[in-house]
Structure formats: structure tokens, C-alpha cells
Design a protein around this motif. Structure first.
Motif, PDB file in Angstrom:
ATOM      1  N   TRP A   1      38.407  29.791  15.259  1.00 59.72           N
ATOM      2  CA  TRP A   1      36.958  29.647  15.310  1.00 59.72           C
ATOM      3  C   TRP A   1      36.529  28.699  16.431  1.00 59.72           C
ATOM      4  O   TRP A   1      35.574  29.002  17.168  1.00 59.72           O
ATOM      5  N   GLN A   2      37.229  27.597  16.562  1.00 58.47           N
ATOM      6  CA  GLN A   2      36.814  26.608  17.557  1.00 58.47           C
ATOM      7  C   GLN A   2      37.035  27.088  18.980  1.00 58.47           C
ATOM      8  O   GLN A   2      36.190  26.850  19.860  1.00 58.47           O
TER       9      GLN A   2
ATOM     10  N   LEU B   1      33.518  30.878  17.733  1.00 52.33           N
ATOM     11  CA  LEU B   1      32.265  30.157  17.961  1.00 52.33           C
ATOM     12  C   LEU B   1      31.820  30.258  19.420  1.00 52.33           C
ATOM     13  O   LEU B   1      30.636  30.550  19.687  1.00 52.33           O
TER      14      LEU B   1
ATOM     15  N   ARG C   1      29.127  24.177  12.169  1.00 51.90           N
ATOM     16  CA  ARG C   1      29.180  24.743  13.519  1.00 51.90           C
ATOM     17  C   ARG C   1      28.305  25.989  13.639  1.00 51.90           C
ATOM     18  O   ARG C   1      27.628  26.198  14.642  1.00 51.90           O
ATOM     19  N   ILE C   2      28.311  26.813  12.588  1.00 50.41           N
ATOM     20  CA  ILE C   2      27.479  28.017  12.626  1.00 50.41           C
ATOM     21  C   ILE C   2      26.002  27.651  12.607  1.00 50.41           C
ATOM     22  O   ILE C   2      25.185  28.239  13.331  1.00 50.41           O
TER      23      ILE C   2
ATOM     24  N   LEU D   1      24.911  26.615  15.894  1.00 52.26           N
ATOM     25  CA  LEU D   1      24.789  27.758  16.798  1.00 52.26           C
ATOM     26  C   LEU D   1      23.423  28.430  16.655  1.00 52.26           C
ATOM     27  O   LEU D   1      22.894  28.982  17.627  1.00 52.26           O
TER      28      LEU D   1
END
Length: 376
Positions: free
Chosen positions: A76-77, A81, A150-151, A154
Motif C-alpha cells: 500500500w505504501q 496509495l 492514508r486513504i 488521499l
């Protein structure tokens, strides 16, 4: 008639299941377009498809030693993302130009859900793997909280629905017979079964090499695991060389030079065409390979590496359709014993695989998925 925009990542296993759904919609008179990495998507959906290009970062190679929560966080990182951030402008352009009635957004192309929600366009999740349906992060609360933060960042910190699980509906390409009796995230999760349709292949294959004098075993680690699979493939080659089988081993890097006379090594194979001739599959428990094998009633030896694969491997074992080995520690003896076990009719793995395959066909696949999308 309606317009449907499919937003997909540049990952073969996430695009292939949607191709049949898109074709079914087109056959009903609807318009379809795609948003994603132009070259990667174009090769899969064909030259006549309308593709709106989106930027995409490179997928950073990962070694086989990166597993568990660390592998999930890395994926994901370092890729998903950044992919979401990079794709947002292209998805906005696609929605503005194509003006879709519905956006169909892959779970790992989160820009699709984020931008559709922002612009007020109905959107449906395409769950090409069933892992998210069982909340893979339930036992990793810190990683789960990290990803949610994190989402949300975003989308600008405004809050909103999880772009991996649309409240408007989720197309889940599986059935209860494989998924098991787990609680689904909400009532509009549609278990349509896998969308398996013929696809063109440039891989030639020496069909005359196959024989029914001995069972045929296919060994494949999918399209994204060549960097991690050298040791495993070597052990598999040794295991198969001492069994009374014909084996087809997919080695994209051509790293294997010494194999038994009964082992055929190929860089690529026409997998869908080959599976009707196969008696067992050894694989990494990738959802597409698992579903394609079970569609043909073929039992499996699953050796999950990371990400959703341990969950899918568990589903295979729980369904009785195969056995599991440890990817990083499996020896040739472990693998020969596992292959022998799934080929033994007395163990019931083939019968269980056939039952799952029957459920796939009954679920409707691309046809049923198109029915749901039309209702949306």
C-alpha cells in the motif's frame, strides 16, 4: 442504454475478470470505457476498447522474505496509495469526457471510488479477490488504522465511504462454496462467481507433449512473483521429476536448466486452454488461478506468498479442494507428498473442487454481474 467506466490497476489478475463483464454489457447495447495505465490495460482489453490513460508508478519488486503485515504495508505504501494519487486526474478526465452512468472501480484502484464519490457518480466495487470480504486486517488493528488514515488523507481529510467497498454495491467474483460462511460487509455484496471468458494468448504450446498415460500437473506462480519464486520452482521441479506425472512448469525467467524428462518448462502457457487437460495445479493461491482451476474441477496445492494469498489458500483448504504447503520452506519431499495427496481420488479433493466449480457456473459470472450493473 447506459455508459459504464471501469477503473482498474495495471495488474492482470484485476483486469481479466472485468473483461467478460464489459463484453456482456456491450452485447446488451451499453457503452464501456476503461481508465488505467494505457499500455498495460490496452494489451488486455483489446485495440478497439476506449481507454482513458492514467499515470501509474512502477511496482517495486518484493522478495519472498517480505510477508505478513510488512508486505501488506509495503504494497500500500509503495504502490497502491501512490497509484491512487497518480490516477485521480486521469479518472476525473475520464468521467468528464465519457460521462458514465456508473463507475466500476477495482478495490485496488481506489481513485475510482474516491473520484466517483466526489463527483456524485454511482460507483460499484469490483472485488476480484475475496480477501477484502473477510476483513484481512481484523487481526492487525494498527495497520488497519494506518491505512484508513492514508486513504482519508488521499480524499482530502473529508471522510466518506471506504473506496475499497462501495455502499452502492460490490461485485464479488466468488461463491459461498469457496468463500465460506463469513459475514459480508453489507447486504449489497453480490456473489456472482468468477468471470471466466476466453482470452487471446500469444503463448505457443506443444500440445503433442501431453499424454493421458499419466496425470498432468501445472505449476505456476502467476504474473507478479517471478522475483520470489526461484527456490520454490526448483524444489517443485525436483519433486515432479520423481513422480509418475507429466508436469508443465511456468518459469518466466527461464532460470531452470536441469529438469526431469517428464517436466516441461515454459516461460508462458495458455493457461485457460491448458486447464481442461490438467489433473492438479500447484500455485501461489492467487485468486484468479485458483478460480480458473476450480472452474475446471482441478484440485490444488497452494503455497501462498503474501497479500490476499494466505486467505485464499485457507478457503481452498476449508472447501476440501486442495492442500497447503509453506512457500518459503517447502522442500521437494513436501511438494511431492502434496501433489500425490491431491491426485489421490480417495482423499476427495477432486470431488470438492468439482463442487466449487459447479457453484461458480451456477452463480452466473459475467452475465449476473451485468444484471446487477444494469439495475444500478
Amino acid at each position: 442504454m447506459s455508459r459504464f467506466l471501469f477503473v482498474v490497476p495495471p495488474l492482470v489478475g484485476h483486469v481479466n475478470p472485468t473483461i467478460g463483464v464489459a463484453a456482456e454489457l456491450v452485447s446488451r447495447g451499453h457503452e464501456v470505457a476503461w481508465a488505467g495505465h494505457h499500455d498495460a490495460i490496452g494489451k488486455l482489453v483489446g485495440p478497439d476498447a476506449r481507454v482513458f490513460g492514467c499515470a501509474s508508478p512502477e511496482l517495486v519488486p518484493r522478495g519472498s522474505d517480505l510477508t505478513g503485515p510488512a508486505a501488506f504495508r509495503f504494497l500500500w505504501q509503495e504502490f497502491l496509495l501512490p497509484l491512487g494519487e497518480a490516477m485521480k486526474p486521469g479518472v476525473r478526465t475520464a468521467i468528464g469526457a465519457f460521462r458514465p452512468d456508473v463507475v466500476v472501480a477495482d478495490q485496488q484502484a481506489i481513485a475510482g471510488g474516491l473520484v466517483a464519490e466526489e463527483l456524485g457518480v454511482p460507483w460499484i466495487t469490483s472485488a476480484t479477490t475475496s480477501a477484502e470480504l473477510v476483513d484481512p486486517l481484523a487481526g492487525m488493528p494498527k495497520v488497519k488504522a494506518w491505512l484508513a488514515e492514508r486513504i482519508d488523507a488521499l480524499r482530502g481529510g473529508h471522510g466518506g465511504p471506504d473506496p475499497r467497498m462501495s455502499p452502492h454495491g460490490v461485485l464479488a467474483f466468488t461463491t459461498r462454496e469457496l468463500l465460506g460462511e463469513v459475514d459480508l460487509p453489507h447486504d449489497d455484496v453480490w456473489l456472482v462467481g468468477p468471470s471466466i471468458v476466453p482470452r487471446p494468448s500469444t503463448a505457443d504450446f506443444p500440445w503433442e507433449w501431453l499424454t493421458r498415460d499419466a496425470p498432468t500437473v501445472l505449476v505456476t506462480l502467476g504474473t507478479a512473483n517471478a522475483d520470489a519464486g526461484h527456490r520454490f520452482l526448483a524444489q517443485a521441479a525436483q519433486a515432479l521429476a520423481r513422480l509418475d506425472v507429466r508436469a508443465v512448469l511456468v518459469d518466466p525467467d527461464s532460470s531452470l536448466t536441469e529438469v526431469g524428462d517428464n517436466v516441461l518448462v515454459r516461460r508462458h502457457v495458455p493457461q485457460l486452454d491448458l486447464l481442461p487437460h490438467v489433473d492438479a495445479v500447484v500455485c501461489h493461491a492467487g485468486h484468479n488461478t485458483v478460480c480458473e482451476a476450480l472452474w475446471h474441477g482441478v484440485p490444488l496445492v497452494v503455497a501462498p506468498i503474501r497479500d490476499d494469498q494466505p486467505i485464499v489458500a485457507g478457503q481452498v483448504v476449508d472447501a476440501g479442494a486442495g492442500v497447503r504447503v509453506r512457500f518459503s520452506r517447502a522442500t521437494s519431499t513436501h511438494l511431492s507428498d502434496a501433489v500425490t495427496a491431491v491426485l489421490d481420488e480417495a482423499n476427495g479433493h477432486r470431488k470438492a473442487a468439482a463442487l466449487v466449480g459447479d457453484s461458480f457456473r451456477a452463480a452466473g459470472g459475467a452475465t449476473r454481474a451485468a444484471d446487477h450493473l444494469e439495475k444500478v
